[in-house]
Write a protein that holds these residues in place. Structure first.
Motif, PDB file in Angstrom:
ATOM      1  N   LEU A 112      83.921 -31.853  25.837  1.00 19.56           N
ATOM      2  CA  LEU A 112      83.812 -30.399  25.967  1.00 19.56           C
ATOM      3  C   LEU A 112      82.892 -30.016  27.127  1.00 19.56           C
ATOM      4  N   LEU A 113      81.783 -30.728  27.307  1.00 22.93           N
ATOM      5  CA  LEU A 113      80.897 -30.456  28.428  1.00 22.93           C
ATOM      6  C   LEU A 113      81.598 -30.679  29.769  1.00 22.93           C
ATOM      7  N   ILE A 114      82.404 -31.747  29.843  1.00 24.34           N
ATOM      8  CA  ILE A 114      83.146 -32.015  31.078  1.00 24.34           C
ATOM      9  C   ILE A 114      84.123 -30.883  31.365  1.00 24.34           C
ATOM     10  N   VAL A 115      84.819 -30.397  30.347  1.00 22.24           N
ATOM     11  CA  VAL A 115      85.789 -29.316  30.538  1.00 22.24           C
ATOM     12  C   VAL A 115      85.085 -28.035  30.990  1.00 22.24           C
ATOM     13  N   ILE A 116      83.957 -27.714  30.361  1.00 23.20           N
ATOM     14  CA  ILE A 116      83.231 -26.491  30.735  1.00 23.20           C
ATOM     15  C   ILE A 116      82.754 -26.577  32.179  1.00 23.20           C
ATOM     16  N   ARG A 117      82.207 -27.735  32.556  1.00 13.06           N
ATOM     17  CA  ARG A 117      81.717 -27.886  33.921  1.00 13.06           C
ATOM     18  C   ARG A 117      82.867 -27.803  34.924  1.00 13.06           C
ATOM     19  N   ALA A 118      84.004 -28.432  34.610  1.00 11.12           N
ATOM     20  CA  ALA A 118      85.157 -28.377  35.500  1.00 11.12           C
ATOM     21  C   ALA A 118      85.660 -26.945  35.651  1.00 11.12           C
ATOM     22  N   ALA A 119      85.684 -26.193  34.557  1.00 16.11           N
ATOM     23  CA  ALA A 119      86.137 -24.807  34.633  1.00 16.11           C
ATOM     24  C   ALA A 119      85.195 -23.962  35.484  1.00 16.11           C
ATOM     25  N   SER A 120      83.894 -24.160  35.321  1.00 18.77           N
ATOM     26  CA  SER A 120      82.942 -23.367  36.103  1.00 18.77           C
ATOM     27  C   SER A 120      83.064 -23.668  37.589  1.00 18.77           C
ATOM     28  N   ILE A 121      83.237 -24.940  37.946  1.00 16.90           N
ATOM     29  CA  ILE A 121      83.388 -25.297  39.355  1.00 16.90           C
ATOM     30  C   ILE A 121      84.667 -24.691  39.919  1.00 16.90           C
ATOM     31  N   THR A 122      85.720 -24.706  39.131  1.00 14.43           N
ATOM     32  CA  THR A 122      86.982 -24.125  39.585  1.00 14.43           C
ATOM     33  C   THR A 122      86.849 -22.634  39.831  1.00 14.43           C
ATOM     34  N   LEU A 123      86.177 -21.918  38.930  1.00 11.76           N
ATOM     35  CA  LEU A 123      86.002 -20.477  39.098  1.00 11.76           C
ATOM     36  C   LEU A 123      85.151 -20.166  40.329  1.00 11.76           C
ATOM     37  N   VAL A 124      84.093 -20.930  40.530  1.00  8.74           N
ATOM     38  CA  VAL A 124      83.252 -20.697  41.703  1.00  8.74           C
ATOM     39  C   VAL A 124      84.030 -20.951  42.984  1.00  8.74           C
TER      40      VAL A 124
END
Length: 710
Positions: A93-105
């Motif tokens: 879940l932490l990996i998914v959240i971090r990947a999503a945040s990087i994608t949005l930025v």
């Protein structure tokens, strides 16, 4: 017989590159899917849902499991497997959240770039733990891969994080996109804040550089005043930070000073302002006989910028411009041993700085003509750093037609305007001002001290007092003793300066020394003519009272002590008496007389560049005297009065403020100590300065640890 070798069929380079990228993208997508989809699927199949235990073990069960060690029962192994599954789910879940945040930025940045003109992007560094690294690597690989996978077979296109390398293959390819365009030079045809200055050595400074340099000199003296620590009374002062400013700086300060009414303006001032060029962000080349001189001026303007400009270059480039000793102690200078190291360090600097650019910070990068391999990297770095107020200057001809070139003449003129130019001596002296003003400079010969006489007052040959009395401690005034101390008018301001200059140097100065002090910005023949006019005017003013007061012996001029007395000479005599007194009573008597004689700073209101070291020397001596008297005082009120008088001599001195704060605290008057601290902060705030750390710590200590308990 060996069969003839058959060459494999020719495959275009673009197709091979596209195939390799496609395979790489397929691998990246597979690995990403394995992490984002495969891990939860495997956990579902292995542990079911929900992954966490439905019930917690009881105390009896825990005791039973413990007694069965080392082989756990099946229910214990089941419980442990559930706990491990929960941990893996949380990590995923932490990996998914971090990947999503990087994608949005990344998407937001892409939108902003599309809204403005296109700029190449640099990847943001991912500091932190392993989840950030894993997520950042996956998203970066997929984003770059998808971009390249949709590109048809063709030439190699540089990725955002990797600048292109030169390709010598002659296979026809599709033309590459052009490099980011460099903004044309910004030309301002309006007059600058001060008229340009042309110095005798060939330097020319525009108004901005002149104002910046003048402010830097003023700031250094302000810092030295506030950080001075009072000491013992000596016959001569040897403070290394009281050395006079170098001759090139004195020439600039003299030329930049406003011309008093009725005086001749400085020959260094240009009569007509020239359009001033400002090097734009991006990369450009400077060539011509004035290129090195213009680079010195650009470096000086950057390092002296109050907001904190930074200069990047190699050691070879710096020594070519300023010599070997100029770079020691420059905090905002980034030197590299060679061009390769400079490029690597600068690229790493950009990676660390891009996420949070400082809009007010100016950066200047100096490079030699790079190799064909490094040129694309430098061009890419210059384009990326353009929005960070960074100018990359190449010292030599442009390697291609894409880079603008400015041909600079010896006097700084170029197409469309003029640039500041500094000769090596002026450039070296100017850059030296960028050293930290809160530290003392390297030991140098101190300012010349006024020689002390054998008595407090000069005497004429007949035993009477001299006919004239010159006061320089405070406003400069010349009195006629025989006329009841009436004031003698001096018409020319330069004549007043000669009086003060010769009063400071009791044994006199030569013609060359007078010219260097008073007209460093004027050519020798013009300065000599001005000196003769000034001396003639001064003799005319003195002749009715004491014709021989201005004495000339050979090539040396002096004020004759038989006909003219100076309060500064009496002041120096009292200092010598205090330093060599045989007992405390004699020392106290001399110090009291010295402080009574000090009416105000030396030649109050004058701003001659040579005057400041002598003015600060008398100011420091007076502070020393007041603090010696305060140490000897036994009454609390008398000590406080002496400390306050020392503060009146220099309201910026932090050491005196600290003494007063401690004195108030010893008397249990914390409100007065706090008021003293506020007074200091207000005085320094007028110059944009905060109190020293030592002062701040003392205030916190006095106002917290000594505060009465409620």
């Amino acid at each position: 017989m060996t069969p003839p070798r058959t060459n494999p069929p020719h495959v275009p380079r673009g197709i091979l590159a596209w195939a390799k990228r496609s395979a790489s993208v397929a691998l990246d997508v597979t690995l990403t899917a394995a992490v984002l989809i495969g891990i939860p699927a495997l956990l579902w199949w292995w542990g079911g849902w929900p992954p966490w235990p439905t019930t917690l073990p009881t105390t009896d069960e825990l005791l039973k499991w413990t007694s069965a060690l080392p082989r756990l029962p099946a229910e214990a192994r089941y419980f442990g497997a559930r706990i491990i599954a929960c941990a893996v789910w949380l990590l995923w879940l932490l990996i998914v959240i971090r990947a999503a945040s990087i994608t949005l930025v990344a998407a937001a940045r892409l939108g902003r770039r599309l809204a403005r003109r296109p700029r190449p992007a640099m990847p943001r560094l991912l500091p932190g733990g392993p989840t950030q690294v894993i997520a950042g690597g996956m998203v970066g690989a997929v984003a770059v891969g998808l971009t390249t996978a949709t590109t048809p077979p063709g030439p190699d296109i540089a990725l955002a994080a990797v600048p292109p390398t030169p390709d010598t293959d002659t296979t026809p390819t599709t033309p590459q996109p052009p490099a980011p365009a460099v903004v044309p030079p910004a030309v301002t045809a309006e007059p600058v804040s001060a008229v340009g200055l042309s110095l005798p050595d060939g330097s020319w400074l525009d108004g901005h550089l002149t104002d910046t340099l003048t402010a830097a000199v003023t700031a250094r003296w302000i810092h030295r005043r506030r950080l001075y620590r009072p000491g013992t009374i000596t016959t001569t002062r040897t403070d290394p930070d009281l050395a006079p400013v170098p001759p090139p700086i004195a020439a600039i300060l003299r030329a930049a000073a406003p011309t008093p009414p009725g005086e001749d303006p400085s020959e260094s001032r240009d009569t007509t302002p020239s359009p001033v060029l400002t090097p734009p962000p991006g990369m450009l080349c400077w060539t011509g006989p004035g290129a090195d001189a213009a680079l010195r001026a650009a470096v000086a303007a950057t390092l002296l910028t109050p907001t904190g400009g930074t200069v990047w270059c190699t050691t070879t480039t710096w020594e070519r411009l300023f010599g070997t000793a100029a770079h020691s102690g420059l905090a905002r200078l980034r030197l590299a041993v060679d061009a390769a190291r400079l490029l690597d360090d600068y690229e790493q600097h950009l990676l660390n700085r891009i996420p949070e650019p400082a809009a007010s910070t100016r950066t200047l990068v100096l490079i030699e003509p790079p190799s064909s391999t490094d040129l694309p990297r430098w061009r890419f770095a210059a384009a990326v750093a353009a929005h960070l107020h960074t100018t990359t200057l190449m010292l030599g001809p442009a390697p291609d037609e894409e880079t603008p070139t400015w041909h600079i003449d010896t006097d700084g003129t170029t197409t469309g305007g003029r640039l500041s130019v500094l000769t090596p001596p002026t450039g070296h002296a100017t850059v030296a001002l960028a050293h930290d003003p809160t530290t003392s400079p390297e030991p140098r010969s101190p300012a010349k001290e006024t020689a002390t006489g054998n008595s407090a007052h000069s005497m004429a040959d007949n035993g009477s007092r001299p006919a004239l009395r010159l006061r320089v401690l405070g406003d400069t005034v010349l009195y006629d003793r025989h006329g009841g101390m009436t004031e003698i008018p001096i018409q020319r301001r330069a004549a007043v300066e000669v009086l003060v200059l010769l009063a400071v140097h009791k044994h006199g100065l030569t013609t060359g020394e007078l010219l260097a002090a008073m007209w460093p910005d004027v050519r020798t023949h013009s300065a000599y003519r001005r000196l003769q006019t000034t001396l003639s005017s001064l003799r005319t003013a003195l002749r009715p009272y004491a014709a021989d007061a201005l004495d000339r012996t050979g090539d040396r001029y002096r004020l004759h002590p038989t006909h003219l007395d100076v309060d500064l000479w009496t002041y120096e005599h009292l200092r010598s008496r205090a330093a060599t007194a045989a007992d405390t009573e004699q020392r106290q008597e001399a110090l009291r007389a010295l402080t009574d004689l000090y009416a105000d700073e030396l030649a109050a209101g004058a701003d001659w560049p040579w005057l400041t070291p002598h003015r600060e020397a008398t100011r420091r001596t007076t502070i020393d005297a007041y603090l010696h008297l305060a140490d000897a005082a036994t009454d609390h009120g008398a000590t406080l009065d002496l400390l306050r008088q020392a503060l009146d001599v220099d309201p910026l001195n932090e050491s005196v403020h600290r003494r007063i704060m401690k004195h108030h605290a010893d008397g249990a008057d914390l409100d007065a100590a706090a008021h003293t601290y506020r007074h200091l902060t207000q005085q320094l705030a007028a110059y944009g300065i905060a109190p020293d750390d030592e002062t701040v710590r003392l205030a916190e200590h006095l106002l917290t640890t000594r505060s009465p308990n409620p």
